[in-house]
Motif scaffolding. Structure first.
Motif, short mmCIF file in Angstrom:
data_model
loop_
_atom_site.label_atom_id
_atom_site.label_comp_id
_atom_site.label_asym_id
_atom_site.label_seq_id
_atom_site.Cartn_x
_atom_site.Cartn_y
_atom_site.Cartn_z
N TYR A 1 -9.62 51.55 -54.85
CA TYR A 1 -8.23 51.48 -55.31
C TYR A 1 -7.94 50.04 -55.64
O TYR A 1 -7.36 49.30 -54.84
N THR A 2 -8.37 49.61 -56.81
CA THR A 2 -8.42 48.18 -57.11
C THR A 2 -7.04 47.53 -57.20
O THR A 2 -6.92 46.32 -57.18
N TRP A 3 -5.98 48.35 -57.31
CA TRP A 3 -4.62 47.80 -57.33
C TRP A 3 -4.19 47.35 -55.94
O TRP A 3 -3.21 46.66 -55.77
N LYS A 4 -4.93 47.76 -54.91
CA LYS A 4 -4.62 47.30 -53.55
C LYS A 4 -5.22 45.91 -53.37
O LYS A 4 -6.44 45.76 -53.24
N LYS A 5 -4.36 44.90 -53.38
CA LYS A 5 -4.85 43.53 -53.30
C LYS A 5 -4.24 42.77 -52.15
O LYS A 5 -3.20 43.16 -51.62
N LYS A 6 -4.88 41.70 -51.79
CA LYS A 6 -4.42 40.90 -50.67
C LYS A 6 -4.78 39.46 -50.96
O LYS A 6 -5.92 39.19 -51.38
N LYS A 7 -3.83 38.55 -50.78
CA LYS A 7 -4.15 37.14 -51.02
C LYS A 7 -4.18 36.41 -49.68
O LYS A 7 -3.22 36.45 -48.92
N LEU A 8 -5.32 35.77 -49.37
CA LEU A 8 -5.46 35.07 -48.10
C LEU A 8 -5.33 33.57 -48.29
O LEU A 8 -5.90 32.99 -49.22
N THR A 9 -4.58 32.96 -47.38
CA THR A 9 -4.57 31.50 -47.30
C THR A 9 -4.84 31.17 -45.83
O THR A 9 -4.83 32.08 -44.98
N ASN A 10 -5.07 29.93 -45.52
CA ASN A 10 -5.32 29.53 -44.14
C ASN A 10 -6.43 30.35 -43.47
O ASN A 10 -6.26 30.88 -42.38
N TYR A 11 -7.54 30.45 -44.17
CA TYR A 11 -8.68 31.23 -43.68
C TYR A 11 -9.91 30.33 -43.67
O TYR A 11 -9.90 29.23 -44.25
N TYR A 12 -10.94 30.77 -43.01
CA TYR A 12 -12.24 30.17 -43.26
C TYR A 12 -13.29 31.26 -43.40
O TYR A 12 -13.10 32.39 -42.92
N ALA A 13 -14.36 30.93 -44.09
CA ALA A 13 -15.37 31.92 -44.45
C ALA A 13 -16.69 31.52 -43.83
O ALA A 13 -17.14 30.38 -43.99
N LYS A 14 -17.29 32.47 -43.11
CA LYS A 14 -18.57 32.18 -42.46
C LYS A 14 -19.65 33.06 -43.09
O LYS A 14 -19.49 34.28 -43.18
N GLU A 15 -20.72 32.44 -43.49
CA GLU A 15 -21.83 33.26 -44.02
C GLU A 15 -22.44 34.05 -42.89
O GLU A 15 -22.75 33.50 -41.83
N LEU A 16 -22.67 35.34 -43.12
CA LEU A 16 -23.04 36.20 -42.01
C LEU A 16 -24.55 36.32 -41.81
O LEU A 16 -25.02 36.40 -40.68
N MET A 17 -25.29 36.35 -42.89
CA MET A 17 -26.74 36.55 -42.74
C MET A 17 -27.46 35.21 -42.54
O MET A 17 -27.02 34.18 -43.06
N VAL A 18 -28.55 35.27 -41.80
CA VAL A 18 -29.42 34.11 -41.67
C VAL A 18 -30.80 34.49 -42.22
O VAL A 18 -31.17 35.67 -42.21
N GLN A 19 -31.51 33.51 -42.67
CA GLN A 19 -32.87 33.80 -43.14
C GLN A 19 -33.79 33.90 -41.92
O GLN A 19 -33.79 33.01 -41.07
N ILE A 20 -34.54 34.98 -41.84
CA ILE A 20 -35.46 35.12 -40.70
C ILE A 20 -36.92 34.96 -41.11
O ILE A 20 -37.76 34.65 -40.28
#
Lengths: 491, 491
Positions: free
Chosen positions: B407-426
């Motif tokens: 439902y691409t019309w459902k949107k959300k704008k985030l501020t004051n966030y941080y992003a952490k990469e989830l995968m690590v190379q094994i």
């Protein structure tokens, strides 16, 4: 990265795969000086999973392997010492552990029923107690899967069922010994390669969707495959669209690649969608194209109920690949086998022991016992199992009176029967004395023995309860013990 | 009796634990000359078992061990040759197999969600395909059990939960790695002794009913035990009758043996009957006798629902022992992780691949990707996961717009966030490059990360669906592929 000694791929010794309380009890027995007291334990189960009428015994070979190789390493002893729980004398005992129990088991492939011993152990209580965890783990797991496989194979009504579940198994042994048990239960083959190497059961497999996806078109993917495997050509036909793409491309490649070589294609596999509808349509299209002999294989979250359903709707299926619902026994993934003390020896006499419960069906059958399976001579069908004290024999020339152990007025007199002892000794004074048949022979045995049950017992839903009765001597002994305890706690 | 090389207790190499079709495809790739084509595969799952809101990632360490030790022995090659299916060149390739893939994974203990890659593989298609079976088997099993354990531990509301299920596990590894996963999910300890030796997780245990049965009376059995284990005295009190025998005898022995030694008893365990009623009565009797500090442990076919129920009725339970329903994830024993081709390289370019299905949720996310977990800076809570193409970065200084992929019309704008990469190379070019934390550290990490989810996501029933969104670039790529295929099969 340094590898641990217990890397899943390294050497392993399963002696320490034991519930910790077996060790605390062992230490206790040892330190109060009763470690060598002779005890008798039975492993049995109380109900058949999925409401079925019987289970298929499986796992005896692995139990033999485990019991043959019990050994505590220095490292094990060192670890146990670090727990600060065990006496040095007990640790010495473990380090010099020498298995000396007698063990009896019902051979694999036999139909088995609630409340009869599947495994019986006689030996020094430390030892007989210690092996509880692995007896249960081994027999519970394989009997669960063999029983589920037997249901699924019966639903397939003679069509081959392939075991496809490794990727959804509960651990590596879940896949490996699960495949073994599935074949004992009736599967014709497995996708699990190592299982063929280990047990000489046929491993099979063709292509995944990724093979098809790797090529620009399905047609090219099939064509490349047919050239590599002309003699055993099976296409997976649901990557894009079974009827609009998978089948037309299959027929095209059969015509273009195999026909000029004079080779008949083997089959097509459908792994998603409405199996009944798609298989019927595929059948028509293949027949019309001159391929009535090409088999249709289906695989998609199947179990005995779905197989029964699609077959009753006339699905045109020649064989089934069954994965997660078989390898985990998804509908009922626990086989509740238990291991209970049933007797001890005092001055050479066997003193029966009973476990009381407010829940009547949890009360155990006491004493050192054996089991006779009673067959009707004329029909060759199994009519009942009779649990007796170990010393009892049955005179087949006399009529045999059986009675219900709860509703004792329900009696039955048998004539023209024969009685077969069900358990075999697998260890004598700690030494293995039984040679397991190979897995494919066990499979055949299981199929034959299953056919010796009445159809009423084979039913999926509300099967007839097969009789598992007690001899008069055993029943009397149990009643005496029950009355004794009841007297004690009556207020 | 001669032992086979594949005795359960002997050395094992799990390289051949592979679905046979990985090998037939491998032989195919090799023989058409595309074996070295670089392919990308993702392992992901589609729904959380038991209708829960998240899963707990587990199994990475065993995956690393397996991938580090891939090796075909001469015996393996000989067996494969006997199948008359593989070219000699391909068998040579296997015999000289050298793993060279790059592998990424979400570290163990992280909450994970449907449709995001848990493991991604890049490498020669023969290899990347070959490892499918073991990636799925390893991650599916342990993630299933860690997730179930996490539910059960949450129900226990801070009370310790002990893993007691070895005897009902589906195979030896089901017990061993199941115990490991259970602790990652939150269990405090296990009854599985070897699991402590292997993973340094605490193994615990006291006595079984057989200890009590071996003595003429329960009182004598308890007394002997208290003398051996005064410092860690826990009695199993339901062999005969909890309230009329088990508790009175416990108190008597506490008074007679431990009190004179100045040692406080640790606890009593109830393994049958009405837990709520019995635990409350036991609590009163123990309190009245001067033992308010003695713990009550219960264990009897428990799961998250029964624990929630008895606690809501005020059961006086201090800790739980949980067996078969945890070790088999009985309520839903299959974790349906899948492994799909998502891209191939052609002349150095990454060409995304998609698997179409009439079942919309079975359509895959194409391309080489990575995952960012987005946290709210103020609450520290995780608000969404964002799957992007591998080259994409997130500028945390700019607002981040997320949108629902359906439902691409459902949107959300985030501020004051941080992003952490989830995968690590094994693995990097076939070499392990990641060091797993020890299991108890993973457990702590999992507890902390779970607390960073909103309570709405943690609910047992009808949890809020955590957002797993796609970046614009990834979403556009997927739409293009979908339209292309839809065009092709529209009639």
């Amino acid at each position: 990265m340094e590898k641990t000694n217990f890397d899943v791929t390294n050497e392993r010794n399963l002696t320490m795969l034991v519930d910790f309380y077996e060790l605390t009890m062992g230490n206790g027995y040892y330190n109060v000086g009763v470690g060598d007291k002779i005890a008798y334990f039975d492993m049995f189960f109380r109900r058949v999973p999925d409401g079925g009428g019987y289970c298929i015994m499986s796992g005896v070979q692995q139990l033999i392997e485990y019991l043959s190789s019990l050994k505590f390493t220095e490292k094990d002893i060192e670890y146990l010492r670090s727990k600060d729980t065990f006496s040095e004398e007990f640790l010495d005992y473990l380090y010099n552990f020498k298995f000396s129990c007698d063990v009896w088991a019902i051979p694999e492939g036999n139909p088995v029923f609630p409340n009869e011993p599947l495994v019986s152990v006689r030996g020094p209580v430390i030892q007989a107690q210690f092996i509880e965890t692995m007896i249960l783990l081994t027999i519970n797991h394989q009997t669960l899967i063999a029983t589920k496989a037997n249901r699924i194979c019966r639903a397939a009504e003679g069509r081959p069922v392939m075991e496809f579940g490794s990727r959804r198994a509960q651990g590596y042994d879940g896949a490996i010994y699960g495949a073994r048990a599935a074949v004992i239960g009736g599967c014709s083959s497995t996708a699990c390669t190592i299982a063929e190497e280990m047990f000489n059961i046929p491993a099979v497999g063709t292509m995944a969707h990724s093979w098809v996806q790797l090529y620009p078109t399905e047609y090219e993917a099939f064509k490349a495959w047919a050239k590599i495997y002309p003699d055993n050509c099976v296409f997976l036909i649901d990557t894009y669209n079974v009827l609009k793409s998978g089948i037309p491309n299959s027929i095209k490649v059969f015509d273009e690649v195999l026909k000029p070589m004079g080779i008949r294609p083997v089959g097509v596999r459908i792994d998603s969608g409405d199996i009944t509808y798609l298989s019927k349509e595929c059948r028509k299209m293949l027949d019309d194209a001159g391929y009535p002999d090409v088999k249709i294989v289906v695989s998609n979250s199947l179990d005995e109920h779905i197989i029964t359903d699609v077959l009753s709707q006339g699905a045109a299926v020649d064989s089934f690949g069954v994965g997660e619902r078989l390898i985990t026994a998804r509908s009922e993934p626990v086989f509740g086998g238990v291991y209970k003390l049933v007797a001890v020896e005092e001055s050479g006499h066997i003193i029966p022991k009973i476990k009381i419960s407010e829940n009547e069906e949890k009360i155990t059958n006491p004493g050192f016992k054996k089991i006779y399976r009673i067959f009707d001579k004329k029909s060759k069908k199994a009519v009942a199992d009779l649990i007796t004290l170990n010393g009892e024999t049955i005179d087949e020339n006399k009529p045999l009176e059986l009675f219900d152990p709860i509703y004792t007025w329900k009696k039955k007199k048998l004539t023209n029967y024969y009685a077969k002892e069900l358990m075999v000794q697998i260890f004598k004074e700690g030494k293995p004395v039984y040679e397991s048949p190979d897995v494919m022979s066990i499979r055949e045995f299981a199929l034959n023995e299953t056919e010796r049950l009445w159809p009423e017992v084979l039913r999926f839903e509300n099967p007839h309860t097969y009789y598992v009765d007690l001899s008069y001597n055993l029943w009397n002994m149990k009643q005496e013990l029950l009355h004794k305890y009841s007297e004690k706690y009556k207020e």
